[in-house]
Design a protein around this motif. Structure first.
Motif, PDB file in Angstrom:
ATOM      1  N   PRO A 275       0.806  -1.227   0.000  1.00 22.98           N
ATOM      2  CA  PRO A 275       0.000   0.000   0.000  1.00 22.98           C
ATOM      3  C   PRO A 275       0.840   1.280   0.000  1.00 22.98           C
ATOM      4  O   PRO A 275       0.403   2.301  -0.535  1.00 22.98           O
ATOM      5  CB  PRO A 275      -0.817  -0.122   1.290  1.00 22.98           C
ATOM      6  CG  PRO A 275      -0.842  -1.583   1.593  1.00 22.98           C
ATOM      7  CD  PRO A 275       0.472  -2.109   1.121  1.00 22.98           C
ATOM      8  N   ASP A 276       2.011   1.237   0.589  1.00 24.36           N
ATOM      9  CA  ASP A 276       2.830   2.446   0.689  1.00 24.36           C
ATOM     10  C   ASP A 276       3.403   2.890  -0.657  1.00 24.36           C
ATOM     11  O   ASP A 276       3.998   3.972  -0.743  1.00 24.36           O
ATOM     12  CB  ASP A 276       3.979   2.229   1.677  1.00 24.36           C
ATOM     13  CG  ASP A 276       3.491   2.063   3.113  1.00 24.36           C
ATOM     14  OD1 ASP A 276       2.346   2.487   3.379  1.00 24.36           O
ATOM     15  OD2 ASP A 276       4.233   1.511   3.940  1.00 24.36           O
ATOM     16  N   THR A 277       3.236   2.089  -1.686  1.00 17.14           N
ATOM     17  CA  THR A 277       3.804   2.442  -2.994  1.00 17.14           C
ATOM     18  C   THR A 277       2.754   3.054  -3.930  1.00 17.14           C
ATOM     19  O   THR A 277       3.024   3.225  -5.118  1.00 17.14           O
ATOM     20  CB  THR A 277       4.415   1.205  -3.671  1.00 17.14           C
ATOM     21  OG1 THR A 277       3.387   0.226  -3.888  1.00 17.14           O
ATOM     22  CG2 THR A 277       5.516   0.594  -2.807  1.00 17.14           C
ATOM     23  N   THR A 278       1.583   3.400  -3.406  1.00 16.14           N
ATOM     24  CA  THR A 278       0.488   3.917  -4.235  1.00 16.14           C
ATOM     25  C   THR A 278       0.903   5.161  -5.018  1.00 16.14           C
ATOM     26  O   THR A 278       1.502   6.091  -4.464  1.00 16.14           O
ATOM     27  CB  THR A 278      -0.733   4.250  -3.366  1.00 16.14           C
ATOM     28  OG1 THR A 278      -1.191   3.055  -2.718  1.00 16.14           O
ATOM     29  CG2 THR A 278      -1.860   4.822  -4.213  1.00 16.14           C
ATOM     30  N   ILE A 279       0.576   5.164  -6.282  1.00 17.22           N
ATOM     31  CA  ILE A 279       0.830   6.321  -7.147  1.00 17.22           C
ATOM     32  C   ILE A 279      -0.401   6.558  -8.021  1.00 17.22           C
ATOM     33  O   ILE A 279      -1.252   5.689  -8.167  1.00 17.22           O
ATOM     34  CB  ILE A 279       2.053   6.122  -8.067  1.00 17.22           C
ATOM     35  CG1 ILE A 279       1.831   4.918  -9.010  1.00 17.22           C
ATOM     36  CG2 ILE A 279       3.340   5.978  -7.256  1.00 17.22           C
ATOM     37  CD1 ILE A 279       2.896   4.775 -10.085  1.00 17.22           C
ATOM     38  N   ARG A 280      -0.468   7.757  -8.576  1.00 10.27           N
ATOM     39  CA  ARG A 280      -1.445   8.031  -9.634  1.00 10.27           C
ATOM     40  C   ARG A 280      -0.710   7.884 -10.965  1.00 10.27           C
ATOM     41  O   ARG A 280       0.330   8.513 -11.178  1.00 10.27           O
ATOM     42  CB  ARG A 280      -2.018   9.440  -9.505  1.00 10.27           C
ATOM     43  CG  ARG A 280      -2.977   9.620  -8.346  1.00 10.27           C
ATOM     44  CD  ARG A 280      -3.597  11.004  -8.373  1.00 10.27           C
ATOM     45  NE  ARG A 280      -2.607  12.042  -8.141  1.00 10.27           N
ATOM     46  CZ  ARG A 280      -2.300  12.554  -6.949  1.00 10.27           C
ATOM     47  NH1 ARG A 280      -2.917  12.093  -5.865  1.00 10.27           N
ATOM     48  NH2 ARG A 280      -1.405  13.505  -6.832  1.00 10.27           N
ATOM     49  N   LEU A 281      -1.256   7.085 -11.843  1.00 10.82           N
ATOM     50  CA  LEU A 281      -0.647   6.878 -13.152  1.00 10.82           C
ATOM     51  C   LEU A 281      -1.622   7.378 -14.214  1.00 10.82           C
ATOM     52  O   LEU A 281      -2.771   6.931 -14.284  1.00 10.82           O
ATOM     53  CB  LEU A 281      -0.308   5.407 -13.370  1.00 10.82           C
ATOM     54  CG  LEU A 281       0.545   5.086 -14.605  1.00 10.82           C
ATOM     55  CD1 LEU A 281       1.489   3.913 -14.331  1.00 10.82           C
ATOM     56  CD2 LEU A 281      -0.334   4.782 -15.825  1.00 10.82           C
ATOM     57  N   LEU A 282      -1.177   8.313 -15.043  1.00  8.15           N
ATOM     58  CA  LEU A 282      -2.013   8.895 -16.085  1.00  8.15           C
ATOM     59  C   LEU A 282      -1.729   8.258 -17.429  1.00  8.15           C
ATOM     60  O   LEU A 282      -0.573   7.994 -17.771  1.00  8.15           O
ATOM     61  CB  LEU A 282      -1.767  10.399 -16.211  1.00  8.15           C
ATOM     62  CG  LEU A 282      -2.509  11.318 -15.231  1.00  8.15           C
ATOM     63  CD1 LEU A 282      -1.900  11.214 -13.840  1.00  8.15           C
ATOM     64  CD2 LEU A 282      -2.478  12.765 -15.715  1.00  8.15           C
ATOM     65  N   THR A 283      -2.772   8.010 -18.175  1.00  9.80           N
ATOM     66  CA  THR A 283      -2.625   7.605 -19.572  1.00  9.80           C
ATOM     67  C   THR A 283      -3.390   8.601 -20.434  1.00  9.80           C
ATOM     68  O   THR A 283      -4.461   9.077 -20.052  1.00  9.80           O
ATOM     69  CB  THR A 283      -3.175   6.190 -19.827  1.00  9.80           C
ATOM     70  OG1 THR A 283      -4.576   6.157 -19.538  1.00  9.80           O
ATOM     71  CG2 THR A 283      -2.437   5.165 -18.982  1.00  9.80           C
ATOM     72  N   ARG A 284      -2.825   8.931 -21.566  1.00 19.00           N
ATOM     73  CA  ARG A 284      -3.505   9.776 -22.552  1.00 19.00           C
ATOM     74  C   ARG A 284      -3.857   8.871 -23.718  1.00 19.00           C
ATOM     75  O   ARG A 284      -2.976   8.274 -24.351  1.00 19.00           O
ATOM     76  CB  ARG A 284      -2.573  10.903 -23.004  1.00 19.00           C
ATOM     77  CG  ARG A 284      -3.166  11.853 -24.062  1.00 19.00           C
ATOM     78  CD  ARG A 284      -4.231  12.749 -23.474  1.00 19.00           C
ATOM     79  NE  ARG A 284      -4.696  13.750 -24.421  1.00 19.00           N
ATOM     80  CZ  ARG A 284      -4.191  14.979 -24.538  1.00 19.00           C
ATOM     81  NH1 ARG A 284      -3.159  15.357 -23.789  1.00 19.00           N
ATOM     82  NH2 ARG A 284      -4.711  15.832 -25.397  1.00 19.00           N
TER      83      ARG A 284
END
Length: 360
Positions: A275-284
């Motif tokens: 859980p501590d590695t959570t990121i937001r990853l965006l795709t276009r």
């Protein structure tokens, strides 16, 4: 007898033995046979006249239509070429290094964006405030969730299609976008069954045949898939913002409606079980969909699909996204060019195969 048999006399005697009623029936049968023969000849002449009139009605400059069998093969050949073009578009969009010469890539391509450079931006790729959810504090916090973010244009009659046909094409396009970029099995690197099920029957086998194939023809690029074992989704919410443009098209003898989709999709992911590695990853994601009628059926053909992801590694081959976490080892391929804002729908687009972003 001195003159032999008198044939005329014998014939007359034979005829005299046939009563008047029988003679009437024989004359009627003879007339009926002659009439049917004339009708048959007349039908054949009328058929030839109809064909002559049909040939004369063809538009000047058009070739005579080929036989039915050849026409079917022609459509299949055109469909195959369209599928190849779609794949080529995806490759150019997502992996320009495979086809383009060394140097900058044209702006209309969609290269893979690298993870942000802390030295350039000072931005943290992870959520600023996880207590409010993985999207708290980001621009995506107020965006629509899931398929509701795939905002579609209002249907209208265009390209020879009725308003009802265009409305159906728009609905199918939205379903294709959702299946390609929101379906959990597809996101986690599984077989994109939901997406394949919605493809036209003539395009589906081609997509399946080229799925996860090495080289530029990999149709995995058409969907959003994290490399198996590299990510798990945090929660059920995926944020989406963008637009779809509706115009008409004419291509390879077909005409209809063209839908050009352009969306930013934000996923919250983490290393599996961490859980501590959570990121937001965006795709276009950008795609072109053609809506037309063929043999009485409404078709929605995926003409082109491409996009980029950040933060993602630039040194991995294939159509899967490899997320770049805060603790990931540095990519062996360094980003170039000025950082781009992945949240900006109308801002400058990446020009290079591996370019920095300003953070997610």
């Amino acid at each position: 007898m001195p003159h032999g048999d008198d044939l005329d006399q014998r014939f007359n005697e034979l005829v005299a033995q046939i009563d008047a009623e029988q003679q009437r029936k024989m004359r009627a049968a003879a007339k009926k046979g002659a009439k049917e023969s004339r009708r048959a000849r007349g039908d054949e002449l009328e058929r030839l006249r109809r064909e002559a009139r049909r040939e004369a009605a063809w538009e000047p400059g058009w070739e005579a239509p080929p036989p039915r069998r050849r026409m079917r093969r022609g459509w299949l050949a055109v469909a195959g070429m369209a599928a190849v073009l779609a794949a080529a578009g995806a490759v150019v969009s997502l992996r320009p290094d495979l086809l383009a010469p060394a140097g900058p890539v044209p702006e209309e391509t969609m290269p893979v964006a690298a993870a942000p450079l802390p030295s350039q931006t000072g931005a943290d790729t992870g959520p600023e405030d996880t207590s409010g959810g993985p999207f708290a504090g980001s621009e995506a916090e107020s965006w629509a969730e899931g398929a509701a973010g795939f905002v579609m244009p209002e249907a209208k009659a265009i390209g020879g299609l009725s308003k009802e046909d265009v409305a159906e094409g728009i609905a199918r396009t939205r379903d294709l976008l959702a299946a390609a970029h929101l379906d959990r099995e597809t996101l986690m690197g599984g077989e994109p069954k939901a997406f394949m099920k919605l493809l036209p029957p003539k395009e589906r086998p081609w997509f399946r045949e080229h799925l996860d194939r090495e080289g530029p023809g990999d149709t995995r690029w058409w969907v959003t898939s994290f490399a198996p074992g590299t990510a798990e989704q945090v929660g059920d919410v995926i944020k989406v913002r963008g637009r779809t443009k509706l115009t008409s098209f004419e291509l390879d003898g077909r005409e209809g409606a063209k839908l050009e989709a352009d969306y930013i999709i934000v996923h919250a992911v983490r290393r599996p079980g961490q859980p501590d590695t959570t990121i937001r990853l965006l795709t276009r994601k950008r795609g072109t969909f053609l809506v037309y009628r063929e043999a009485g059926e409404l078709v929605v053909w995926v003409r082109q699909s491409g996009g980029y992801a950040t933060p993602a590694r630039c040194d991995m081959d294939g159509g899967f996204i490899h997320p770049s976490y805060d603790d990931s080892t540095p990519s062996t391929k360094s980003p170039v060019g000025d950082p781009v804002d992945p949240y900006e729908l109308d801002g400058p687009q990446p020009k290079y195969n591996c370019q920095a972003s300003t953070g997610t």
